[in-house]
Design a protein around this motif. Sequence first.
Motif, mmCIF file in Angstrom:
data_model
loop_
_atom_site.group_PDB
_atom_site.id
_atom_site.type_symbol
_atom_site.label_atom_id
_atom_site.label_comp_id
_atom_site.label_asym_id
_atom_site.label_seq_id
_atom_site.Cartn_x
_atom_site.Cartn_y
_atom_site.Cartn_z
ATOM 1 N N ARG A 144 0.907 -1.191 -0.092
ATOM 2 C CA ARG A 144 0.027 -0.086 -0.096
ATOM 3 C C ARG A 144 0.997 1.145 -0.097
ATOM 4 O O ARG A 144 0.443 2.348 -0.664
ATOM 5 N N SER A 145 1.864 1.294 0.848
ATOM 6 C CA SER A 145 2.630 2.505 0.808
ATOM 7 C C SER A 145 3.591 2.649 -0.552
ATOM 8 O O SER A 145 3.746 3.881 -0.782
ATOM 9 N N LYS A 146 3.781 1.666 -1.478
ATOM 10 C CA LYS A 146 4.083 1.965 -2.550
ATOM 11 C C LYS A 146 3.139 2.394 -3.834
ATOM 12 O O LYS A 146 3.454 2.296 -4.959
ATOM 13 N N GLY A 147 1.852 1.941 -3.417
ATOM 14 C CA GLY A 147 0.774 2.292 -4.422
ATOM 15 C C GLY A 147 0.515 0.971 -5.249
ATOM 16 O O GLY A 147 -0.058 1.360 -6.461
ATOM 17 N N ILE A 148 1.155 -0.105 -4.967
ATOM 18 C CA ILE A 148 0.818 -1.311 -5.847
ATOM 19 C C ILE A 148 -0.125 -2.043 -5.407
ATOM 20 O O ILE A 148 -0.296 -2.504 -4.172
ATOM 21 N N GLY A 149 -0.747 -3.091 -6.301
ATOM 22 C CA GLY A 149 -1.818 -3.888 -5.836
ATOM 23 C C GLY A 149 -0.957 -5.016 -5.340
ATOM 24 O O GLY A 149 -0.100 -5.593 -5.658
ATOM 25 N N LEU A 150 -1.771 -6.073 -4.408
ATOM 26 C CA LEU A 150 -1.282 -7.315 -3.608
ATOM 27 C C LEU A 150 -2.572 -8.322 -3.763
ATOM 28 O O LEU A 150 -3.383 -7.888 -3.208
ATOM 29 N N VAL A 151 -2.343 -9.303 -4.583
ATOM 30 C CA VAL A 151 -3.476 -10.198 -4.856
ATOM 31 C C VAL A 151 -2.790 -11.427 -4.562
ATOM 32 O O VAL A 151 -2.032 -11.970 -4.989
ATOM 33 N N VAL A 152 -3.427 -12.258 -3.601
ATOM 34 C CA VAL A 152 -3.118 -13.612 -3.090
ATOM 35 C C VAL A 152 -4.331 -14.582 -3.516
ATOM 36 O O VAL A 152 -5.469 -14.200 -2.751
ATOM 37 N N GLU A 153 -4.241 -15.622 -4.252
ATOM 38 C CA GLU A 153 -5.519 -16.305 -4.851
ATOM 39 C C GLU A 153 -5.191 -17.837 -4.195
ATOM 40 O O GLU A 153 -4.054 -18.174 -4.260
ATOM 41 N N CYS A 154 -6.079 -18.625 -3.983
ATOM 42 C CA CYS A 154 -5.964 -19.831 -3.694
ATOM 43 C C CYS A 154 -7.022 -21.013 -4.654
ATOM 44 O O CYS A 154 -8.232 -20.552 -4.165
ATOM 45 N N ASP A 155 -6.629 -21.507 -5.433
ATOM 46 C CA ASP A 155 -7.391 -22.262 -6.321
ATOM 47 C C ASP A 155 -8.237 -23.148 -5.396
ATOM 48 O O ASP A 155 -8.009 -23.800 -4.505
ATOM 49 N N ASP A 156 -9.488 -23.650 -6.258
ATOM 50 C CA ASP A 156 -10.326 -24.756 -5.670
ATOM 51 C C ASP A 156 -9.706 -26.039 -5.779
ATOM 52 O O ASP A 156 -10.162 -26.793 -4.702
ATOM 53 N N SER A 157 -8.676 -26.220 -6.376
ATOM 54 C CA SER A 157 -8.163 -27.392 -6.577
ATOM 55 C C SER A 157 -7.288 -27.785 -4.957
ATOM 56 O O SER A 157 -6.988 -29.086 -4.898
ATOM 57 N N VAL A 158 -6.950 -26.934 -4.210
ATOM 58 C CA VAL A 158 -6.224 -26.846 -3.071
ATOM 59 C C VAL A 158 -7.124 -27.594 -1.814
ATOM 60 O O VAL A 158 -8.133 -26.769 -1.740
ATOM 61 N N PRO A 159 -6.744 -28.688 -1.371
ATOM 62 C CA PRO A 159 -7.658 -29.164 -0.261
ATOM 63 C C PRO A 159 -7.816 -28.122 1.011
ATOM 64 O O PRO A 159 -6.942 -27.346 0.881
ATOM 65 N N GLU A 160 -8.830 -28.403 1.662
ATOM 66 C CA GLU A 160 -9.229 -27.492 2.689
ATOM 67 C C GLU A 160 -7.701 -27.793 3.814
ATOM 68 O O GLU A 160 -7.375 -26.625 4.452
ATOM 69 N N ARG A 161 -7.304 -28.955 4.033
ATOM 70 C CA ARG A 161 -6.324 -29.156 4.975
ATOM 71 C C ARG A 161 -5.201 -29.804 4.192
ATOM 72 O O ARG A 161 -5.361 -30.764 3.170
ATOM 73 N N LEU A 162 -3.864 -29.919 4.450
ATOM 74 C CA LEU A 162 -2.791 -30.513 3.997
ATOM 75 C C LEU A 162 -1.781 -30.761 5.275
ATOM 76 O O LEU A 162 -2.000 -30.513 6.252
ATOM 77 N N GLY A 163 -0.976 -31.727 4.889
ATOM 78 C CA GLY A 163 0.030 -32.301 5.721
ATOM 79 C C GLY A 163 1.428 -31.684 5.182
ATOM 80 O O GLY A 163 2.016 -32.035 4.187
ATOM 81 N N ALA A 182 9.209 -9.516 -4.539
ATOM 82 C CA ALA A 182 8.087 -8.877 -5.379
ATOM 83 C C ALA A 182 7.725 -7.474 -5.148
ATOM 84 O O ALA A 182 7.697 -6.672 -6.111
ATOM 85 N N VAL A 183 7.348 -7.247 -3.962
ATOM 86 C CA VAL A 183 7.016 -5.810 -3.439
ATOM 87 C C VAL A 183 8.007 -5.080 -3.522
ATOM 88 O O VAL A 183 8.080 -3.812 -3.992
ATOM 89 N N LYS A 184 9.152 -5.390 -3.197
ATOM 90 C CA LYS A 184 10.430 -4.666 -3.096
ATOM 91 C C LYS A 184 10.825 -4.035 -4.550
ATOM 92 O O LYS A 184 11.162 -3.015 -4.502
ATOM 93 N N PHE A 185 10.825 -4.927 -5.553
ATOM 94 C CA PHE A 185 11.344 -4.782 -6.719
ATOM 95 C C PHE A 185 10.145 -4.013 -7.836
ATOM 96 O O PHE A 185 10.223 -4.302 -8.935
ATOM 97 N N THR A 186 8.917 -3.812 -7.414
ATOM 98 C CA THR A 186 7.943 -3.397 -7.883
ATOM 99 C C THR A 186 7.445 -1.967 -7.605
ATOM 100 O O THR A 186 7.285 -1.752 -6.317
ATOM 101 N N ASP A 187 7.315 -1.203 -8.357
ATOM 102 C CA ASP A 187 7.180 0.168 -8.141
ATOM 103 C C ASP A 187 5.735 0.542 -8.731
ATOM 104 O O ASP A 187 4.895 1.580 -8.354
ATOM 105 N N VAL A 188 5.488 0.009 -10.001
ATOM 106 C CA VAL A 188 3.908 0.189 -10.310
ATOM 107 C C VAL A 188 3.456 -1.047 -10.935
ATOM 108 O O VAL A 188 4.077 -2.159 -11.129
ATOM 109 N N GLY A 189 1.944 -1.088 -10.790
ATOM 110 C CA GLY A 189 1.365 -2.376 -11.117
ATOM 111 C C GLY A 189 0.937 -3.128 -10.013
ATOM 112 O O GLY A 189 0.499 -2.541 -8.948
ATOM 113 N N GLU A 190 1.218 -4.417 -10.150
ATOM 114 C CA GLU A 190 0.655 -5.511 -9.029
ATOM 115 C C GLU A 190 1.651 -6.382 -8.836
ATOM 116 O O GLU A 190 2.580 -6.831 -9.698
#
Length: 928
Positions: free
Chosen positions: A510-529, A546-554
Amino acid sequence: MDLPELYRDIVETSPDGIWVFDLQGNTLYANAELARMYGVPRDDFMRVTVFDTLDQQGRAQFDEHLVGVRRGELNDNEVECQFVRHDGSTTWILVRESALRSPDGSITAILHRISEFTDRRATINELEASRERLAEAQRIARVGSWDWDLVADKITASAWLSEIYGLTDETFPHTYALFLAMVHPDDLATVEESVATSIETGEEFVFVARIRGRDDWIWTRGRGIVRRDDNGEVLSMSGTHQDITEVKEAEIALLDLLRQNVLMQTVASAANEAHTLTDVLSHARSLVVLHDDWRRARAFTVADDGTVAPLYITDADREADQRTPEETARELALATRAHLARATVWSEDRLTIAFNVMYDDVVHAIVTIASDPPLYRHQMIQDMVESIALQLGQVAEREHTQRVLADARDDAMEASRQKSEFLATMSHEIRTPLNGVIGLNDLLMRTALDPEQQRLAAGVQVASRALMSVINDVLDFSKIEAGRLELEQVDFELRPLLDEVASVMAEAARSKGIGLVVECDDSVPERLGGDPTRLAQVLSNLLSNAVKFTDVGEVRACARAAPRDDGFVLTVEVSDTGIGIAPEEVPGLFAPFTQADSSTTRLYGGTGLGLAISKEIVEALGGTISYSPHVPSGSTFTFTASMASVAVSAPRPLVAPRPAAPAEKHHRGQHVLVVEDNAVNQMVAGGLLESMGYTVELADDGLAALEVLARRAFDVVLMDVQMPRMDGYAATRALREIEGGGRRTPVIAMTAAAVDGERERCLEAGMDDYLTKPVDPGALGEALARWAGKPHEEPPVGDDVLVLPPTPPIDGLDVERLDMLRDLDPGNTSYLDRAINNFRTNSVTAVETIREHVLAGDADQMRQAAHKLAGSALNLGVVTSAAAARELEWLGDSGTTDGAVDLLGPLEAALDEGRALLSSYQATYTAS
């Protein structure tokens, strides 16, 4: 009938041809039989001459014969010759010759009586061919016949029998005594006994003996039978001798080969089991009895000055040599000769051999082997002992290699120890002031500050925590480099973990004005070992970069999973729209202490260890990490990790956490002694403790702490480890001695030495708990509540806690044992799930480990591995698997691996069944 007429009838009716001719061969008279034999009428035969019935060679011979007859020379013997018929065919005839004389006795004519001889000739030819075949068969089989007239004591031998021994008819022994003189002394008794028994009983005799030939001893198989007269008296014996030298020598060679193989296998086994050359040489006395040629063996060592001396393993060895001083001296002299010659040598009587045991062109030992006379096959024995020398040389090589490896291991362990000490010292020295910076700044930010002061304090906080991150990276990489990276196997949910990591990075994005998106696909089970901590560490490294070296975009992170075997392959992709990486920099991207270029560190900071650490962690998690450009700009990092599957059916009842009471209600009036030599750390610890409601007193070192503790009691002591005058270890030990069996003051270690073994060292000194610097307020609060609070009581089981009923019996499983493990933490089976998952994985590798030890013939290692596997199975109640493993353990107890291969199949089957039964058991509570 008058006499002339009678003679005429006899001649005319004779079955033989009667032929009278003059001294020129002209016919004077021929009877009808002779004309028939010739094949013409009798009147025509009168014009036939003797020459007409002969071939060319016969005519010349008959012409010469007539010359002799004219001189009065007749042939008194029957003569075989060929008779040429009128039609040109021939037949064999037998001719008897007589002369017709005048009154003065002179020969006037010749009378031939001719008999056809063709059938008899064929019989003779066949007999001669049969004799030739018999002679040829005897030659091929190397068999000759003999007859012995016992009355006259005369032996008659066939020509081939004489040929077998290289003799002639004149030199062959024609009496029994002369024959016995040809028999080898070691075989004489056997021959005499066989013959005597045959004469006595009348039965056939057979013997095998060596008989002297012209050039060498001939191995002979003799056979004979007895002939008696009507009164039962022995008249003669007859039989055969067969030359079986080739067969016997092949038999002896085969027996020698068998003995050599047995000996070589025994030596190889002893060499494999021996740890040192001395070990295997100590078996020399017992090894020699495995070969009939040997009666004694001795081993000798070579000192640094080249002196050869006997090797005595026990006093019994020395005493045995002292009983035979002369032979011992001869063996020592022979061993010295072999050492000086650096070759195998024989004694002068060729009854003792000495050979060198060498490795790397150095004589490490000499072995002598002695035999009683006679000794044959010297070359075979020399070849054999030189093969043994190679085996023993391999033991010397292995001993040398083990010594080199041991030295290298000791050097590596010493280097590792020094490195650990260095890391502990540097960790303490760096973390101690840094702890002060972070703690004081934290206390400062809790005070009333104007905006500018708040901004500066925040900057100090960011810089100090960045510095701590650098230190943690260096220490993490040092642990990985030392092979101490440890992974845990727990059940966790990936989605909350992703959210937690993203929340940490969100403010920087947020301080750099870039977007941060974290997604988890439905193929990932609820729990893993797996290991969520290490997984989060990798993801944090990649997102931070990635955040350190990105100034524009996401910056975008996406996780997906694909099933594989008993688990999943988790794939996480982190992409950005940052500055990207030049193609020439990609090959060294995951190398330690590397940045894309020298300006990167100046612009963005960092150690260059993040990707190297991530790579090591990912590979430890069973995956890979890679880089690819992110079109049109930026970078994409993708890593995979192997995750275990976790059975999930219905949602479980969750225990609602009890709200924590305010700290000051718990800790008012509780006293804590802080033992710390650093004034800054004293302020930090005091400030944190006072904010939690504790009463604090300070001591500068261990001696000061003991003085304070002698005056008054404290609820808990926070003890620094490294201090002047008296460190925390010594102070704690002294405190425990003073306390004796009385009241025990809880001591919590505070140390900046974040290295393996530090916790154990603290506990060994008598401390009760362990905290690393900089001390986290939450961890400190938990430790103080644990040791300064009220005595621990078992929490009551209420309606909010899930209590599972006993499991119904399952054949092959100790369900009571499993239920006990399941209910260690009511309502939470994560401990048991981790144990079962570990057993599933480790039991497979354990079988392969056992198989390797079985194939190597290592009974002790096989026993240890089987014992470990049996213990794991019993801990989880898998009784059938444990019993199968115990079979191999008991076999190993007997010191052998013989038959172990046959037990591996049942073991694998039992483990497959056990793993299936454990899955069935898990289904009983996951469905609850």
